[in-house]
Write a protein that holds these residues in place. Structure first.
Motif, mmCIF file in Angstrom:
data_model
loop_
_atom_site.group_PDB
_atom_site.id
_atom_site.type_symbol
_atom_site.label_atom_id
_atom_site.label_comp_id
_atom_site.label_asym_id
_atom_site.label_seq_id
_atom_site.Cartn_x
_atom_site.Cartn_y
_atom_site.Cartn_z
ATOM 1 N N LEU A 189 0.825 -1.205 0.000
ATOM 2 C CA LEU A 189 0.000 0.000 0.000
ATOM 3 C C LEU A 189 0.861 1.257 0.000
ATOM 4 C CD1 LEU A 189 -2.826 -0.971 2.520
ATOM 5 C CD2 LEU A 189 -3.002 -0.808 0.041
ATOM 6 N N LYS A 190 2.043 1.171 0.569
ATOM 7 C CA LYS A 190 2.942 2.321 0.599
ATOM 8 C C LYS A 190 3.808 2.418 -0.643
ATOM 9 C CE LYS A 190 3.348 2.170 5.650
ATOM 10 N NZ LYS A 190 4.285 1.978 6.803
ATOM 11 N N ALA A 191 4.237 1.262 -1.186
ATOM 12 C CA ALA A 191 5.311 1.285 -2.184
ATOM 13 C C ALA A 191 4.908 0.823 -3.579
ATOM 14 C CB ALA A 191 6.480 0.416 -1.694
ATOM 15 N N ALA A 192 3.987 -0.129 -3.680
ATOM 16 C CA ALA A 192 3.631 -0.700 -4.981
ATOM 17 C C ALA A 192 2.731 0.247 -5.766
ATOM 18 C CB ALA A 192 2.951 -2.050 -4.796
ATOM 19 N N THR A 193 2.577 -0.044 -7.055
ATOM 20 C CA THR A 193 1.668 0.707 -7.919
ATOM 21 C C THR A 193 0.481 -0.183 -8.259
ATOM 22 O OG1 THR A 193 3.495 1.969 -8.883
ATOM 23 C CG2 THR A 193 1.416 1.936 -10.103
ATOM 24 N N PHE A 194 -0.711 0.283 -7.949
ATOM 25 C CA PHE A 194 -1.935 -0.460 -8.209
ATOM 26 C C PHE A 194 -2.551 0.035 -9.512
ATOM 27 C CE2 PHE A 194 -1.023 -1.179 -3.888
ATOM 28 C CZ PHE A 194 -1.713 -2.293 -3.447
ATOM 29 N N VAL A 195 -3.021 -0.899 -10.327
ATOM 30 C CA VAL A 195 -3.647 -0.567 -11.607
ATOM 31 C C VAL A 195 -5.110 -0.974 -11.573
ATOM 32 C CG1 VAL A 195 -3.715 -1.084 -14.081
ATOM 33 C CG2 VAL A 195 -1.518 -0.728 -12.942
ATOM 34 N N MET A 196 -5.979 -0.013 -11.807
ATOM 35 C CA MET A 196 -7.405 -0.277 -11.976
ATOM 36 C C MET A 196 -7.710 -0.385 -13.466
ATOM 37 S SD MET A 196 -8.996 2.532 -9.303
ATOM 38 C CE MET A 196 -8.201 3.899 -10.175
ATOM 39 N N ILE A 197 -8.747 -1.138 -13.811
ATOM 40 C CA ILE A 197 -9.146 -1.219 -15.210
ATOM 41 C C ILE A 197 -10.288 -0.256 -15.523
ATOM 42 C CG2 ILE A 197 -8.320 -3.576 -15.487
ATOM 43 C CD1 ILE A 197 -11.137 -4.587 -15.077
ATOM 44 N N ASN A 198 -10.774 0.446 -14.502
ATOM 45 C CA ASN A 198 -11.840 1.427 -14.665
ATOM 46 C C ASN A 198 -11.723 2.377 -13.476
ATOM 47 O OD1 ASN A 198 -14.282 2.863 -14.695
ATOM 48 N ND2 ASN A 198 -15.480 1.104 -15.380
ATOM 49 N N PRO A 199 -11.656 3.696 -13.712
ATOM 50 C CA PRO A 199 -11.527 4.620 -12.575
ATOM 51 C C PRO A 199 -12.697 4.550 -11.606
ATOM 52 C CG PRO A 199 -11.968 5.815 -14.612
ATOM 53 C CD PRO A 199 -11.667 4.406 -15.002
#
Length: 427
Positions: A189-199
């Motif tokens: 939650l602090k360091a990784a990058t999360f990708v959503m497929i829809n905002p």
């Protein structure tokens, strides 16, 4: 921007069945074709055909429902064997310019995958294809009531509610897994990058987690095959996707029976055998190659997307529209408003078989409406999402920003909360 030395794509399954599996495999191939070294690590035995130059590694894990229930339950909470193998691979092969991209993890890899990836969290991409990162059953769906769930994950109201598709004992197990997950997600939650497929996923995720770095990359949209030119001249109705209650297939089978239409179902799933017996009048094709689906779609009048949950993107919907087919669309999916505003779909209330029956009857009877929807699909369908090369390029740019330490300035990022935490911690 520095290019990564290697991209490591991780997914529960090596198979391309299902949306996430297809996308993980397509991304591996596309990134590899650009000249970057790619390793695909699958949680299962890795029986899929080789993907060109992509290195494939199997962790030899078993699907969640395989084997003795007690052992499967413990493995699903924390798959020690998979985590140990992944840690060993990272220790032996990691470089400062290796990016790790995690797709589906909830069936085989389990929350243990986040422990294994914790040392490289700053170079991790975590793809939210669904809501398993937030919701215990992954769908924000109250299965027994066929209703979208609005409860906060792991709140007392959530834990006390039997929302599981099987039994409350399963819900309690899912609750335990979610608690393990939340404990293992903390460094990411602090360091990784999360990708959503829809905002539009953002508020649903924020009910449980608030990542510091989050962005949106919409799924690629590719027609199944040649564009259907006159769907109003056809009679067939198609459903493309998993044959499970979540997708509204029970309601569609019943609605088809009521209007006397034989629905063509393309896809595997846990409810396939039972529905074949209960509704023998429909066409149950099982898993079907894309080129064969394309051939069938030339005889289709419309495709039905009946998801009962707030499905984030629904790839089959967009790809059907890109093939020129009108949609009959559940109002639960997050893209429903956009697709109806584009004039390519007509909607019905999710989980309401009577409303679906009425909508299906109208589509079968109203040639003018189908012609109007089909014309809009032909005009706009292939513009409603990324083409595959553009989608791969968006990921390449993301990887480069991560490698150069620019994750906090993602230009297309959705604004994130300034302090990462679990949403329920202060309640």
């Amino acid at each position: 921007m520095a290019r990564p030395d290697r991209v490591v794509i991780l997914n529960d399954f090596s198979s391309t069945k299902g949306g996430a599996g297809y996308l993980a495999d397509a991304l591996a191939r596309a990134i590899g074709a650009k000249g970057t070294a790619v390793t695909f690590i699958a949680g299962d035995s890795g029986t899929a055909e080789p993907a060109g130059s992509v290195e494939r590694i199997a962790l030899d894990g078993a699907p969640l429902l395989d084997g003795r229930a007690s052992k499967a339950a413990m493995r699903g909470l924390y798959n020690r064997a998979a985590a140990a193998k992944l840690r060993a691979w990272i220790a032996q092969n990691d470089t400062p310019r290796t990016v790790y991209h995690l797709h589906n993890w909830s069936n085989i890899l389990s929350p243990s995958v986040f422990d294994a990836l914790a040392p490289v969290a700053a170079r991790c991409v975590i793809h939210a294809h669904d809501f398993f990162l937030a919701c215990p059953n992954g769908a924000y769906l109250d299965y027994p009531r066929n209703a979208v769930c609005t409860r906060r994950p792991l709140s007392m109201g959530c834990i006390a509610t039997q929302c599981d598709k099987r039994a409350y004992a399963h819900k309690l197990w899912r609750t335990a897994r979610q608690k393990v997950l939340f404990s293992k997600l903390a460094p990411h939650l602090k360091a990784a990058t999360f990708v959503m497929i829809n905002p539009a996923m953002r508020p649903w995720l924020n009910r449980a987690i608030q990542p510091a770095h989050i962005t949106t990359i919409a799924n690629p949209v590719t027609p199944f095959g040649p564009i259907t030119q006159a769907p109003e001249a056809q009679k067939g109705i198609a459903h493309i996707g998993q044959v499970q209650r979540l997708k509204g297939v029970h309601d569609l089978a019943e609605a088809g029976r009521r209007v006397g239409a034989a629905i063509s179902f393309f896809g595997d799933g846990e409810d396939l055998d039972a529905l074949r017996i209960a509704y023998p009048e429909h066409h149950w094709h099982g898993h079907t190659p894309r080129d064969e689906i394309a051939r069938h779609l030339m005889q289709m009048r419309a495709a039905v997307v009946g998801s009962q949950s707030p499905e984030p993107f629904c790839l089959a919907a967009y790809e059907s529209v890109a093939t020129g087919l009108p949609l009959i669309l559940s109002d639960a999916i997050l893209a429903a408003d956009d697709l109806m505003q584009q004039g390519v779909a007509t909607g019905f209330h999710a989980g309401d078989v009577d409303d679906l029956t009425r909508t299906l009857a109208r589509i079968l009877e109203d040639d003018a409406l189908v012609a109007q929807l089909g014309a809009a699909a032909r005009a706009k369908g292939q513009t409603l999402g990324h083409a595959l090369p553009e989608w791969a390029d968006a990921h390449n740019r993301l990887y480069e920003r991560i490698i150069t330490g620019a994750a906090m300035q993602l230009p297309d990022a959705v604004p994130a909360a300034p302090k990462p935490r679990f949403a329920g911690q202060h309640r």
